[in-house]
Motif scaffolding. Structure first.
Motif, short mmCIF file in Angstrom:
data_model
loop_
_atom_site.label_atom_id
_atom_site.label_comp_id
_atom_site.label_asym_id
_atom_site.label_seq_id
_atom_site.Cartn_x
_atom_site.Cartn_y
_atom_site.Cartn_z
N THR A 35 0.71 -1.32 0.08
CA THR A 35 0.14 0.10 0.04
C THR A 35 0.78 1.42 -0.14
O THR A 35 0.61 2.20 -0.81
CB THR A 35 -1.02 -0.01 1.39
OG1 THR A 35 -1.91 -1.07 1.12
CG2 THR A 35 -1.78 1.18 1.27
N VAL A 36 1.90 1.45 0.71
CA VAL A 36 2.80 2.41 0.85
C VAL A 36 3.56 2.37 -0.37
O VAL A 36 3.84 3.84 -0.91
CB VAL A 36 3.73 2.54 2.19
CG1 VAL A 36 4.95 3.32 2.29
CG2 VAL A 36 2.84 2.59 3.26
N PHE A 37 4.09 1.46 -0.97
CA PHE A 37 4.74 1.53 -1.97
C PHE A 37 3.91 2.11 -3.20
O PHE A 37 4.59 3.14 -3.87
CB PHE A 37 5.46 0.15 -2.63
CG PHE A 37 6.30 0.12 -3.82
CD1 PHE A 37 7.45 0.62 -3.77
CD2 PHE A 37 5.78 0.02 -4.90
CE1 PHE A 37 8.35 0.61 -4.70
CE2 PHE A 37 6.58 -0.06 -6.03
CZ PHE A 37 7.95 0.24 -5.94
N ARG A 46 3.64 12.28 -1.50
CA ARG A 46 4.92 12.46 -0.64
C ARG A 46 4.71 11.52 0.73
O ARG A 46 3.48 11.03 0.88
CB ARG A 46 4.74 13.86 -0.31
CG ARG A 46 5.21 14.88 -1.37
CD ARG A 46 5.06 16.21 -1.03
NE ARG A 46 5.22 17.06 -2.32
CZ ARG A 46 6.42 17.73 -2.61
NH1 ARG A 46 7.61 17.82 -1.59
NH2 ARG A 46 6.61 18.32 -3.62
N VAL A 47 5.72 11.18 1.29
CA VAL A 47 5.63 10.45 2.61
C VAL A 47 4.67 11.18 3.59
O VAL A 47 3.69 10.19 4.12
CB VAL A 47 7.09 10.38 3.45
CG1 VAL A 47 7.00 9.87 4.73
CG2 VAL A 47 8.09 9.59 2.31
N ARG A 48 4.59 12.26 3.72
CA ARG A 48 3.89 13.05 4.73
C ARG A 48 2.12 12.80 4.16
O ARG A 48 1.38 12.54 5.05
CB ARG A 48 4.02 14.42 4.70
CG ARG A 48 2.98 15.22 5.63
CD ARG A 48 3.32 15.06 7.19
NE ARG A 48 2.32 14.70 8.03
CZ ARG A 48 2.16 14.17 8.95
NH1 ARG A 48 3.15 13.39 9.38
NH2 ARG A 48 1.06 14.28 9.72
N GLU A 49 2.03 12.91 3.01
CA GLU A 49 0.76 12.79 2.60
C GLU A 49 0.22 11.14 2.64
O GLU A 49 -0.99 10.94 3.03
CB GLU A 49 0.50 12.99 0.98
CG GLU A 49 0.75 14.48 0.65
CD GLU A 49 0.91 14.56 -0.88
OE1 GLU A 49 0.52 15.82 -1.47
OE2 GLU A 49 1.48 13.74 -1.62
N VAL A 50 1.28 10.24 2.18
CA VAL A 50 0.93 8.69 2.50
C VAL A 50 0.58 8.51 4.00
O VAL A 50 -0.37 7.75 4.42
CB VAL A 50 1.89 7.85 2.07
CG1 VAL A 50 1.81 6.46 2.57
CG2 VAL A 50 2.15 8.10 0.73
N ASP A 52 -0.73 10.76 6.25
CA ASP A 52 -1.95 11.34 6.53
C ASP A 52 -3.21 10.45 6.14
O ASP A 52 -4.23 10.08 6.87
CB ASP A 52 -2.23 12.65 5.81
CG ASP A 52 -1.23 13.58 6.75
OD1 ASP A 52 -0.76 13.39 7.90
OD2 ASP A 52 -1.00 14.74 5.90
N LEU A 53 -2.84 9.89 4.78
CA LEU A 53 -4.01 9.06 4.17
C LEU A 53 -4.24 7.76 4.90
O LEU A 53 -5.35 7.26 4.88
CB LEU A 53 -3.58 8.63 2.73
CG LEU A 53 -3.61 9.84 1.60
CD1 LEU A 53 -2.96 9.41 0.48
CD2 LEU A 53 -5.46 10.09 1.33
N GLY A 59 7.42 8.20 9.93
CA GLY A 59 8.61 7.02 10.27
C GLY A 59 7.90 5.55 9.82
O GLY A 59 8.62 4.80 9.36
N THR A 60 6.87 5.25 10.09
CA THR A 60 6.23 4.01 9.78
C THR A 60 6.09 3.90 8.28
O THR A 60 6.35 2.87 7.76
CB THR A 60 4.69 4.14 10.11
OG1 THR A 60 4.69 4.07 11.63
CG2 THR A 60 4.14 2.54 9.83
N VAL A 61 5.71 5.01 7.38
CA VAL A 61 5.74 5.20 5.97
C VAL A 61 7.15 4.91 5.50
O VAL A 61 7.35 3.92 4.48
CB VAL A 61 5.24 6.43 5.31
CG1 VAL A 61 5.09 6.70 3.98
CG2 VAL A 61 3.87 6.46 5.90
#
Length: 77
Positions: A35-37, A46-50, A52-53, A59-61
């Motif tokens: 999912t993250v990939f 962006r990492v922050r957007e992922v 938030d989603l 850090g988890t992302v």
């Protein structure tokens, strides 16, 4: 094609067989890593957007991206 840190690098158009191998490798990733990939590398978030989603920490992302890239690199070698 993945570079040394697992980033998708632009290259010549992928052959059909390579594309199928990549699609299968992505599909075989553990759900969280997949999912993250897909959100980050395929959809371009962006990492922050992922984070938030998905309602998780950045850090988890980052950890899931690292895991996904490592697993893809191993699967495609």
């Amino acid at each position: 094609e993945l570079d040394d840190v697992g980033e998708l690098r632009p290259s010549a158009p992928m052959r059909v067989g390579d594309r199928l191998d990549l699609e299968r490798a992505i599909a075989a990733l553990p759900e969280g890593a997949r999912t993250v990939f897909v959100l980050h590398e395929v959809e371009g978030h962006r990492v922050r957007e992922v984070a938030d989603l998905l309602g998780v920490a950045e850090g988890t992302v980052k950890a899931q991206l690292f895991r996904a890239r490592r697993l893809l690199r191993e699967a495609l070698q």
